[in-house]
Scaffold this motif. Structure first.
Motif, PDB file in Angstrom:
ATOM      1  N   ALA A 135      31.904  42.471  27.868  1.00 48.58           N
ATOM      2  CA  ALA A 135      31.474  43.584  28.726  1.00 48.58           C
ATOM      3  C   ALA A 135      32.616  44.490  29.190  1.00 48.58           C
ATOM      4  O   ALA A 135      32.449  45.706  29.225  1.00 48.58           O
ATOM      5  N   PRO A 136      33.776  43.980  29.558  1.00 48.23           N
ATOM      6  CA  PRO A 136      34.839  44.878  30.040  1.00 48.23           C
ATOM      7  C   PRO A 136      35.393  45.814  28.970  1.00 48.23           C
ATOM      8  O   PRO A 136      36.105  46.771  29.298  1.00 48.23           O
ATOM      9  N   PHE A 137      35.092  45.547  27.701  1.00 47.02           N
ATOM     10  CA  PHE A 137      35.728  46.295  26.625  1.00 47.02           C
ATOM     11  C   PHE A 137      34.719  46.976  25.699  1.00 47.02           C
ATOM     12  O   PHE A 137      35.042  47.330  24.569  1.00 47.02           O
ATOM     13  N   THR A 138      33.501  47.166  26.202  1.00 43.00           N
ATOM     14  CA  THR A 138      32.517  47.969  25.493  1.00 43.00           C
ATOM     15  C   THR A 138      32.712  49.437  25.856  1.00 43.00           C
ATOM     16  O   THR A 138      33.510  49.782  26.737  1.00 43.00           O
ATOM     17  N   ARG A 139      31.961  50.303  25.189  1.00 44.29           N
ATOM     18  CA  ARG A 139      32.039  51.739  25.507  1.00 44.29           C
ATOM     19  C   ARG A 139      31.723  51.985  26.973  1.00 44.29           C
ATOM     20  O   ARG A 139      32.392  52.791  27.637  1.00 44.29           O
ATOM     21  N   ALA A 140      30.727  51.278  27.499  1.00 40.99           N
ATOM     22  CA  ALA A 140      30.362  51.456  28.908  1.00 40.99           C
ATOM     23  C   ALA A 140      31.340  50.758  29.841  1.00 40.99           C
ATOM     24  O   ALA A 140      31.574  51.218  30.970  1.00 40.99           O
ATOM     25  N   GLY A 141      31.921  49.655  29.387  1.00 40.02           N
ATOM     26  CA  GLY A 141      32.783  48.871  30.255  1.00 40.02           C
ATOM     27  C   GLY A 141      34.220  49.331  30.337  1.00 40.02           C
ATOM     28  O   GLY A 141      34.903  49.103  31.349  1.00 40.02           O
ATOM     29  N   LEU A 142      34.718  50.000  29.291  1.00 37.62           N
ATOM     30  CA  LEU A 142      36.127  50.422  29.293  1.00 37.62           C
ATOM     31  C   LEU A 142      36.490  51.311  30.484  1.00 37.62           C
ATOM     32  O   LEU A 142      37.554  51.111  31.090  1.00 37.62           O
ATOM     33  N   PRO A 143      35.662  52.312  30.864  1.00 41.44           N
ATOM     34  CA  PRO A 143      36.024  53.116  32.039  1.00 41.44           C
ATOM     35  C   PRO A 143      36.105  52.297  33.320  1.00 41.44           C
ATOM     36  O   PRO A 143      36.945  52.574  34.192  1.00 41.44           O
ATOM     37  N   VAL A 144      35.252  51.280  33.444  1.00 44.83           N
ATOM     38  CA  VAL A 144      35.289  50.429  34.636  1.00 44.83           C
ATOM     39  C   VAL A 144      36.570  49.604  34.662  1.00 44.83           C
ATOM     40  O   VAL A 144      37.251  49.514  35.689  1.00 44.83           O
ATOM     41  N   THR A 145      36.906  48.995  33.536  1.00 42.22           N
ATOM     42  CA  THR A 145      38.128  48.202  33.460  1.00 42.22           C
ATOM     43  C   THR A 145      39.356  49.074  33.707  1.00 42.22           C
ATOM     44  O   THR A 145      40.326  48.645  34.350  1.00 42.22           O
ATOM     45  N   PHE A 146      39.325  50.301  33.222  1.00 45.23           N
ATOM     46  CA  PHE A 146      40.409  51.258  33.472  1.00 45.23           C
ATOM     47  C   PHE A 146      40.545  51.492  34.980  1.00 45.23           C
ATOM     48  O   PHE A 146      41.661  51.485  35.521  1.00 45.23           O
ATOM     49  N   ALA A 147      39.426  51.696  35.668  1.00 46.53           N
ATOM     50  CA  ALA A 147      39.453  51.908  37.120  1.00 46.53           C
ATOM     51  C   ALA A 147      39.994  50.680  37.844  1.00 46.53           C
ATOM     52  O   ALA A 147      40.728  50.798  38.841  1.00 46.53           O
ATOM     53  N   VAL A 148      39.672  49.498  37.350  1.00 49.91           N
ATOM     54  CA  VAL A 148      40.203  48.258  37.930  1.00 49.91           C
ATOM     55  C   VAL A 148      41.722  48.218  37.786  1.00 49.91           C
ATOM     56  O   VAL A 148      42.450  47.879  38.728  1.00 49.91           O
ATOM     57  N   LEU A 149      42.214  48.566  36.600  1.00 44.67           N
ATOM     58  CA  LEU A 149      43.659  48.566  36.358  1.00 44.67           C
ATOM     59  C   LEU A 149      44.380  49.559  37.263  1.00 44.67           C
ATOM     60  O   LEU A 149      45.453  49.267  37.805  1.00 44.67           O
ATOM     61  N   LEU A 150      43.791  50.744  37.437  1.00 43.79           N
ATOM     62  CA  LEU A 150      44.439  51.757  38.284  1.00 43.79           C
ATOM     63  C   LEU A 150      44.470  51.316  39.732  1.00 43.79           C
ATOM     64  O   LEU A 150      45.462  51.533  40.437  1.00 43.79           O
ATOM     65  N   ALA A 151      43.395  50.706  40.208  1.00 42.11           N
ATOM     66  CA  ALA A 151      43.380  50.205  41.581  1.00 42.11           C
ATOM     67  C   ALA A 151      44.446  49.129  41.767  1.00 42.11           C
ATOM     68  O   ALA A 151      45.114  49.061  42.806  1.00 42.11           O
ATOM     69  N   ASN A 152      44.630  48.300  40.735  1.00 39.94           N
ATOM     70  CA  ASN A 152      45.648  47.255  40.825  1.00 39.94           C
ATOM     71  C   ASN A 152      47.050  47.860  40.892  1.00 39.94           C
ATOM     72  O   ASN A 152      47.908  47.377  41.629  1.00 39.94           O
ATOM     73  N   GLN A 153      47.281  48.940  40.136  1.00 40.95           N
ATOM     74  CA  GLN A 153      48.591  49.588  40.162  1.00 40.95           C
ATOM     75  C   GLN A 153      48.885  50.172  41.547  1.00 40.95           C
ATOM     76  O   GLN A 153      50.039  50.245  41.974  1.00 40.95           O
ATOM     77  N   GLN A 154      47.830  50.604  42.228  1.00 40.14           N
ATOM     78  CA  GLN A 154      47.987  51.156  43.570  1.00 40.14           C
ATOM     79  C   GLN A 154      48.000  50.071  44.636  1.00 40.14           C
ATOM     80  O   GLN A 154      48.109  50.361  45.827  1.00 40.14           O
ATOM     81  N   GLU A 155      47.890  48.810  44.195  1.00 37.63           N
ATOM     82  CA  GLU A 155      47.942  47.642  45.074  1.00 37.63           C
ATOM     83  C   GLU A 155      46.932  47.751  46.214  1.00 37.63           C
ATOM     84  O   GLU A 155      47.257  47.556  47.384  1.00 37.63           O
TER      85      GLU A 155
END
Length: 335
Positions: A135-155
């Motif tokens: 699910a995190p790496f499907t067409r629908a899931g990739l934008p969500v996982t990207f948002a998760v990564l960005l939030a993590n970078q911003q701690e």
């Protein structure tokens, strides 16, 4: 020669198929398991007994492999790749990325060792045994996982409704992605949506995006009556939401590179403004490339460039080994 361990799942199926095809050549093959990496990827040693001695090949096994993964997976000049199917084009890319060879589930192989040479090509993939994407790496899931990564970078802690708002995904899709990341072994996400293994999650996201991008977010190419050199776009104010990618972004971040093309990640509603601004005309070999964004709220890009995961994917998608040094300089990415 007894097998120490054969991993299960997609990688295990690949290994078993490869061993079967190699045994048909009159060789006694075996697999010595190393470790399990992310997803269905594992390392180990491919052992081939040709009757005169045992040849050992450090190996990585994975059902599917993208251009990005050819660079991201751990390897050196002796490492061979075991995968479901190796096309001629991918075999060339494999060699360019510094791998030692390969063997696939259909019987193709390129394996070299002192006293041993196996070169088999042209066998086609029947499509059997394809693995599904999580699910995190499907067409629908990739934008969500990207948002998760960005939030993590911003701690910062991020709620599911915030992930839905920034990615444009439904709350149902967000919940599926979050649940899948939490249920990974070991988990990728804790109960507060904090990323537990950011480097591993970013690697998987980069590989998945690189695989899907050409068909899911196709580019348009243009020539410009105003911008005669890609670097000209570094001097102008682009429409709201536009972010620079690939070589142009690397140059803006200080990499010693002269961009040959200008990649712009552009929200669909800003496309007309950029075309007017640059007096763009469609051209198959144009220096301006427009790629539609996959997010709803534009991420905060450093100096107007795409965030780290997307820039890594951009550089890998160029499929140019010369850019590996730039990628290593920017991200410490030596794999």
């Amino acid at each position: 020669m007894g097998s120490i361990e054969h991993p299960k799942g997609a990688a295990g199926t690949v290994i078993q198929n490869v061993l079967h095809h190699l045994s048909d050549l009159g060789i006694k093959p075996d697999w010595r398991h190393g470790e399990n990496l992310e997803g269905s990827i594992c390392t180990g040693t491919l052992l081939l007994d040709d009757g005169t001695g045992v040849h050992e090949f450090p190996a990585v096994a994975t059902a599917t492999v993208s251009p990005a993964e050819l660079a991201l997976l751990p390897h050196d000049k002796q490492t061979v790749l075991l995968t479901r199917h190796m096309t001629p084009a991918r075999a060339e890319a494999l060699a360019a990325r510094g791998w030692g060879g390969y063997a696939d589930s259909t019987g193709n192989a390129s394996l070299r060792s002192p006293g041993l040479l196996i070169e088999i090509a042209g066998k086609r993939d029947t499509g059997a045994g394809r693995t599904s994407t999580a699910a995190p790496f499907t067409r629908a899931g990739l934008p969500v996982t990207f948002a998760v990564l960005l939030a993590n970078q911003q701690e910062r802690r991020v709620l599911q409704r915030e992930l839905a708002a920034s990615s444009g995904a439904s709350i149902g899709t967000v919940n599926r992605v979050v649940r899948a990341l939490r249920e990974r072994t070991p988990p990728m996400l804790d109960k507060n949506n904090q990323v537990l293994r950011p480097a591993a999650l970013e690697d998987e996201w980069v590989a998945a995006y690189s695989t899907m991008q050409p068909s899911t977010w196709p580019e348009e190419r243009f020539t410009s009556d105003i911008w005669k050199d890609p670097s000209d776009l570094l001097e102008v104010e682009l429409p709201h939401g536009a972010l620079l990618g690939s070589e142009l972004a690397a140059a803006r971040l200080g990499a010693p590179i002269r961009p040959s093309q200008a990649l712009v990640h552009l929200p669909p509603d800003a496309r007309r403004n950029l075309i007017r601004q640059g007096r763009l005309r469609r051209a198959p070999d144009g220096l301006v490339r427009i790629r539609p964004t996959f997010w709803k709220s534009p991420p905060t890009g450093e100096e107007g460039v795409v965030p780290r995961p997307l820039l890594r994917a951009d550089l890998l998608l160029e499929d140019d080994p010369r850019l590996d040094e730039i990628r290593a300089q920017l991200f410490g990415d030596t794999r």
